[in-house]
Design a protein around this motif. Structure first.
Motif, PDB file in Angstrom:
ATOM      1  N   GLU A 370       0.829  -1.207   0.000  1.00  0.00           N
ATOM      2  CA  GLU A 370       0.000   0.000   0.000  1.00  0.00           C
ATOM      3  C   GLU A 370       0.860   1.253   0.000  1.00  0.00           C
ATOM      4  N   ALA A 371       1.993   1.208   0.688  1.00  0.00           N
ATOM      5  CA  ALA A 371       2.901   2.363   0.664  1.00  0.00           C
ATOM      6  C   ALA A 371       3.383   2.646  -0.765  1.00  0.00           C
ATOM      7  N   LEU A 372       3.474   1.597  -1.567  1.00  0.00           N
ATOM      8  CA  LEU A 372       3.903   1.766  -2.964  1.00  0.00           C
ATOM      9  C   LEU A 372       2.715   2.016  -3.899  1.00  0.00           C
ATOM     10  N   GLY A 373       1.513   2.084  -3.341  1.00  0.00           N
ATOM     11  CA  GLY A 373       0.325   2.262  -4.197  1.00  0.00           C
ATOM     12  C   GLY A 373       0.024   1.023  -5.023  1.00  0.00           C
ATOM     13  N   LEU A 374       0.517  -0.137  -4.568  1.00  0.00           N
ATOM     14  CA  LEU A 374       0.351  -1.388  -5.326  1.00  0.00           C
ATOM     15  C   LEU A 374      -0.509  -2.398  -4.565  1.00  0.00           C
ATOM     16  N   GLY A 375      -1.300  -1.901  -3.624  1.00  0.00           N
ATOM     17  CA  GLY A 375      -2.096  -2.801  -2.779  1.00  0.00           C
ATOM     18  C   GLY A 375      -3.124  -3.616  -3.545  1.00  0.00           C
ATOM     19  N   ASN A 376      -3.476  -3.189  -4.741  1.00  0.00           N
ATOM     20  CA  ASN A 376      -4.422  -3.981  -5.535  1.00  0.00           C
ATOM     21  C   ASN A 376      -3.735  -5.025  -6.403  1.00  0.00           C
ATOM     22  N   GLN A 377      -2.423  -5.019  -6.430  1.00  0.00           N
ATOM     23  CA  GLN A 377      -1.705  -5.989  -7.260  1.00  0.00           C
ATOM     24  C   GLN A 377      -0.912  -7.009  -6.450  1.00  0.00           C
ATOM     25  N   ILE A 378      -0.238  -6.524  -5.406  1.00  0.00           N
ATOM     26  CA  ILE A 378       0.668  -7.402  -4.642  1.00  0.00           C
ATOM     27  C   ILE A 378       0.421  -7.201  -3.141  1.00  0.00           C
ATOM     28  N   GLY A 379       1.044  -8.049  -2.326  1.00  0.00           N
ATOM     29  CA  GLY A 379       1.031  -7.844  -0.877  1.00  0.00           C
ATOM     30  C   GLY A 379      -0.041  -8.626  -0.142  1.00  0.00           C
ATOM     31  N   SER A 380      -1.032  -9.158  -0.858  1.00  0.00           N
ATOM     32  CA  SER A 380      -2.010 -10.025  -0.196  1.00  0.00           C
ATOM     33  C   SER A 380      -2.471 -11.093  -1.177  1.00  0.00           C
ATOM     34  N   LEU A 381      -3.022 -12.164  -0.624  1.00  0.00           N
ATOM     35  CA  LEU A 381      -3.420 -13.312  -1.449  1.00  0.00           C
ATOM     36  C   LEU A 381      -4.909 -13.193  -1.734  1.00  0.00           C
ATOM     37  N   GLU A 382      -5.217 -12.642  -2.882  1.00  0.00           N
ATOM     38  CA  GLU A 382      -6.612 -12.448  -3.268  1.00  0.00           C
ATOM     39  C   GLU A 382      -6.751 -12.744  -4.746  1.00  0.00           C
ATOM     40  N   PRO A 383      -7.908 -13.280  -5.148  1.00  0.00           N
ATOM     41  CA  PRO A 383      -8.109 -13.539  -6.574  1.00  0.00           C
ATOM     42  C   PRO A 383      -7.885 -12.264  -7.390  1.00  0.00           C
ATOM     43  N   GLY A 384      -7.168 -12.419  -8.504  1.00  0.00           N
ATOM     44  CA  GLY A 384      -6.867 -11.273  -9.361  1.00  0.00           C
ATOM     45  C   GLY A 384      -5.551 -10.601  -9.033  1.00  0.00           C
ATOM     46  N   HIS A 385      -5.012 -10.857  -7.834  1.00  0.00           N
ATOM     47  CA  HIS A 385      -3.701 -10.293  -7.497  1.00  0.00           C
ATOM     48  C   HIS A 385      -2.586 -11.109  -8.172  1.00  0.00           C
ATOM     49  N   GLU A 386      -1.420 -10.468  -8.269  1.00  0.00           N
ATOM     50  CA  GLU A 386      -0.288 -11.155  -8.886  1.00  0.00           C
ATOM     51  C   GLU A 386       0.202 -12.277  -7.963  1.00  0.00           C
ATOM     52  N   ALA A 387       0.594 -13.384  -8.583  1.00  0.00           N
ATOM     53  CA  ALA A 387       0.847 -14.615  -7.820  1.00  0.00           C
ATOM     54  C   ALA A 387       2.295 -14.690  -7.327  1.00  0.00           C
ATOM     55  N   ASP A 388       2.657 -13.756  -6.435  1.00  0.00           N
ATOM     56  CA  ASP A 388       3.969 -13.755  -5.783  1.00  0.00           C
ATOM     57  C   ASP A 388       3.775 -14.224  -4.344  1.00  0.00           C
ATOM     58  N   LEU A 389       4.421 -15.334  -4.002  1.00  0.00           N
ATOM     59  CA  LEU A 389       4.173 -15.982  -2.708  1.00  0.00           C
ATOM     60  C   LEU A 389       5.484 -16.359  -2.032  1.00  0.00           C
ATOM     61  N   VAL A 390       5.422 -16.421  -0.720  1.00  0.00           N
ATOM     62  CA  VAL A 390       6.536 -16.998   0.021  1.00  0.00           C
ATOM     63  C   VAL A 390       5.970 -18.095   0.924  1.00  0.00           C
ATOM     64  N   VAL A 391       6.734 -19.164   1.097  1.00  0.00           N
ATOM     65  CA  VAL A 391       6.344 -20.221   2.032  1.00  0.00           C
ATOM     66  C   VAL A 391       7.384 -20.252   3.141  1.00  0.00           C
ATOM     67  N   LEU A 392       6.918 -20.094   4.373  1.00  0.00           N
ATOM     68  CA  LEU A 392       7.823 -19.985   5.517  1.00  0.00           C
ATOM     69  C   LEU A 392       7.750 -21.229   6.388  1.00  0.00           C
ATOM     70  N   ASP A 393       8.910 -21.599   6.942  1.00  0.00           N
ATOM     71  CA  ASP A 393       8.998 -22.760   7.822  1.00  0.00           C
ATOM     72  C   ASP A 393       9.417 -22.273   9.203  1.00  0.00           C
ATOM     73  N   SER A 394       8.476 -22.265  10.148  1.00  0.00           N
ATOM     74  CA  SER A 394       8.834 -21.720  11.465  1.00  0.00           C
ATOM     75  C   SER A 394       9.601 -22.724  12.329  1.00  0.00           C
ATOM     76  N   ARG A 395       9.981 -23.867  11.740  1.00  0.00           N
ATOM     77  CA  ARG A 395      10.875 -24.808  12.429  1.00  0.00           C
ATOM     78  C   ARG A 395      12.191 -24.963  11.660  1.00  0.00           C
ATOM     79  N   ALA A 396      12.598 -23.949  10.938  1.00  0.00           N
ATOM     80  CA  ALA A 396      13.692 -24.111   9.969  1.00  0.00           C
ATOM     81  C   ALA A 396      15.045 -24.437  10.591  1.00  0.00           C
ATOM     82  N   THR A 397      15.309 -23.958  11.779  1.00  0.00           N
ATOM     83  CA  THR A 397      16.617 -24.215  12.404  1.00  0.00           C
ATOM     84  C   THR A 397      16.382 -24.963  13.705  1.00  0.00           C
ATOM     85  N   PRO A 398      17.430 -25.592  14.247  1.00  0.00           N
ATOM     86  CA  PRO A 398      17.242 -26.269  15.538  1.00  0.00           C
ATOM     87  C   PRO A 398      16.695 -25.315  16.603  1.00  0.00           C
ATOM     88  N   ALA A 399      17.214 -24.117  16.645  1.00  0.00           N
ATOM     89  CA  ALA A 399      16.744 -23.171  17.671  1.00  0.00           C
ATOM     90  C   ALA A 399      15.270 -22.826  17.455  1.00  0.00           C
TER      91      ALA A 399
END
Ligand code: GUN
Ligand code: ZN
Length: 452
Positions: A370-399
């Motif tokens: 939204e700060a970039l004025g791109l809130g309708n294209q990127i930054g959230s997962l909604e139909p019609g938005h651009e398909a840029d995703l990250v998958v996070l693993d909250s157990r990635a390291t031993p710690a």
């Protein structure tokens, strides 16, 4: 094999996306969380988001599903201020801003006059962003037009949505890094014509900061911004006390540093101002009134000893200043928006300000969009938005795994530990325009046919 352009791909996991700003909407009303969710993508766009059980049945034959059973699937991260020529400047010892520029940064930026070096640096830089889950960034190139060309060409090749621009400097830098007001204007305009709005690329008019531009150059930058109102403006503002004093000496007519940019028409809703640490009240009002964006760069502000950003002061007023978060590599010390948000939390701790994990994850996704004025294209997962995703693993390291084992199912607790302990190792996969853009993570299982 289905045609790439129309193939349907999907990512299955724990889907988290923001619907609003937790600080305004309230935490519980700011996000959507689907414990076994599916994001369906086709032609570079998100087509559907919902429960996996229901959506899997709707996939056309031949669709691919990447299943990350424990993964958190979110919109790709957004970095609103970063310097691609500084990949070999990051972690340079012992200097504050003006000396750091002279001693480390300018010599390295001079090397990017070589287009091959620029191209290699752009490749490394974009690899590094994607490895860290960042799919969009607002990027400074060097003064050399070829550095901008190299960057956009590489971004276009990967299909990433990037904002970038040629740095404008016509004083107070080594001769090989200087342009002139007229040359800077024409070179920027030619690049803007070539790249702004071409595919996913967007142009930012980029006067480095007032200290390295004459009045004539800032005036030309303002004229260019007026001539191209959909382009961005990016620069630095009020980062360091010596910088502020030097700027006031160069522009004795100005009542403040911000007033220099105001005089030349550089404030506005598409203007991104890196740092904004030591502002007086009048400057805060100028930023708020113009809809300009103050960009908080915590790892850089700590590393260069610049100061502590005052989020509550900028946001907690009747007319708030729009705020974004960024790495500022190579003054910043990490490409990771997780690390960056963790350091933001610590800066705010020193200011006795709180910053819940939901606010932080909102900031690095939808908030920055939204700060970039791109809130309708990127930054959230909604139909019609651009398909840029990250998958996070909250157990990635031993710690991280150890910390998580002692935790219940509370999402904000998980997010806070992920942000405090996480970095590139917590990024299991990054998708750009619906396609996997990083090597497959351990958690990823690709199913040739969706389970029905
Ligand atoms: N101010 C002007 N140029 C720069 C830069 O490259 N990095 C940072 N942190 N501040 C700046
Ligand atoms: Zn910067």
């Amino acid at each position: 094999m289905a045609d790439e352009a129309v193939a349907t791909t999907a990512v299955r996991g724990r889907v988290l996306t923001f619907t609003g700003d937790p600080a305004l909407a309230g935490a519980d009303r700011s996000y959507r969380y689907i414990p076994d969710g599916l994001v369906v993508m086709q032609g570079g766009l998100i087509r559907a988001v919902g429960d996996a059980a229901a959506l899997l049945r709707t996939l056309p034959p031949g669709s691919t599903v990447d299943h990350h059973p424990a993964g958190l699937v979110m919109a790709g991260f957004i970095d609103t201020h970063i310097h691609y020529p500084q990949t070999r400047v990051i972690g340079s010892y012992g200097a504050q801003l003006l000396e750091w520029l002279q001693r480390y940064t300018f010599p390295e930026e001079e090397r990017l006059h070589d287009p091959d070096r620029a191209a290699g640096t752009a490749r490394f830089f974009l690899d590094e962003l994607l490895r860290n889950g960042t799919t969009t960034a607002a990027v400074y190139c060097t003064v050399h037009p070829a550095s901008v060309e190299a960057f956009f060409a590489e971004s276009e090749r990967r299909g990433t949505r990037m904002i970038a621009g040629k740095v404008l400097m016509d004083r107070n830098a080594p001769p090989d890094l200087l342009d002139t007001a007229a040359q800077g204007y024409h070179e920027s305009e030619a690049l803007l014509h070539r790249w702004h709005g071409r595919g996913r690329q967007l142009y930012a008019i980029t006067p480095r900061f007032a200290f390295t531009s004459t009045d004539a150059q800032l005036e030309a930058a303002g004229a260019l911004a007026r001539a191209h109102p959909t382009a961005y403006v990016q620069t630095h503002l009020s980062e360091n006390h010596a910088e502020i004093a030097a700027t006031k000496a160069l522009f004795p007519w100005a009542r403040s540093y911000t007033a220099v940019y105001e005089r030349y028409g550089l404030l506005g809703p598409r203007s991104l101002f890196g740092h904004c640490i030591h502002l007086d009240e009048d400057e805060v009002e100028l930023l708020a009134g113009s809809g300009s964006v103050a960009v908080f760069c915590p790892t850089s502000n700590l590393f260069l000893g610049s100061g502590l950003f005052d989020l509550a002061r900028l946001r907690g007023r009747a007319a708030p200043v729009r705020v974004a978060l960024a790495t500022d590599v190579g003054g910043g010390t990490s490409y990771s928006m997780l690390r960056t948000a963790a350091e933001a939390y610590k800066v705010l701790q020193l200011r006795r300000q709180s910053w819940p994990a939901l606010d932080a994850f909102y900031a690095i996704t939808r908030g920055n969009a939204e700060a970039l004025g791109l809130g309708n294209q990127i930054g959230s997962l909604e139909p019609g938005h651009e398909a840029d995703l990250v998958v996070l693993d909250s157990r990635a390291t031993p710690a991280m795994a150890h910390r998580r084992a002692g935790m219940g199912e509370d999402l904000s607790e998980e997010l806070f530990a992920l942000l405090t302990l996480g970095d590139d190792r917590a990024v299991a996969a990054t998708y750009v325009g619906g396609r996997l853009a990083t090597p497959a993570g351990a958690a990823r299982v690709r199913e040739a046919e969706p389970a029905r």
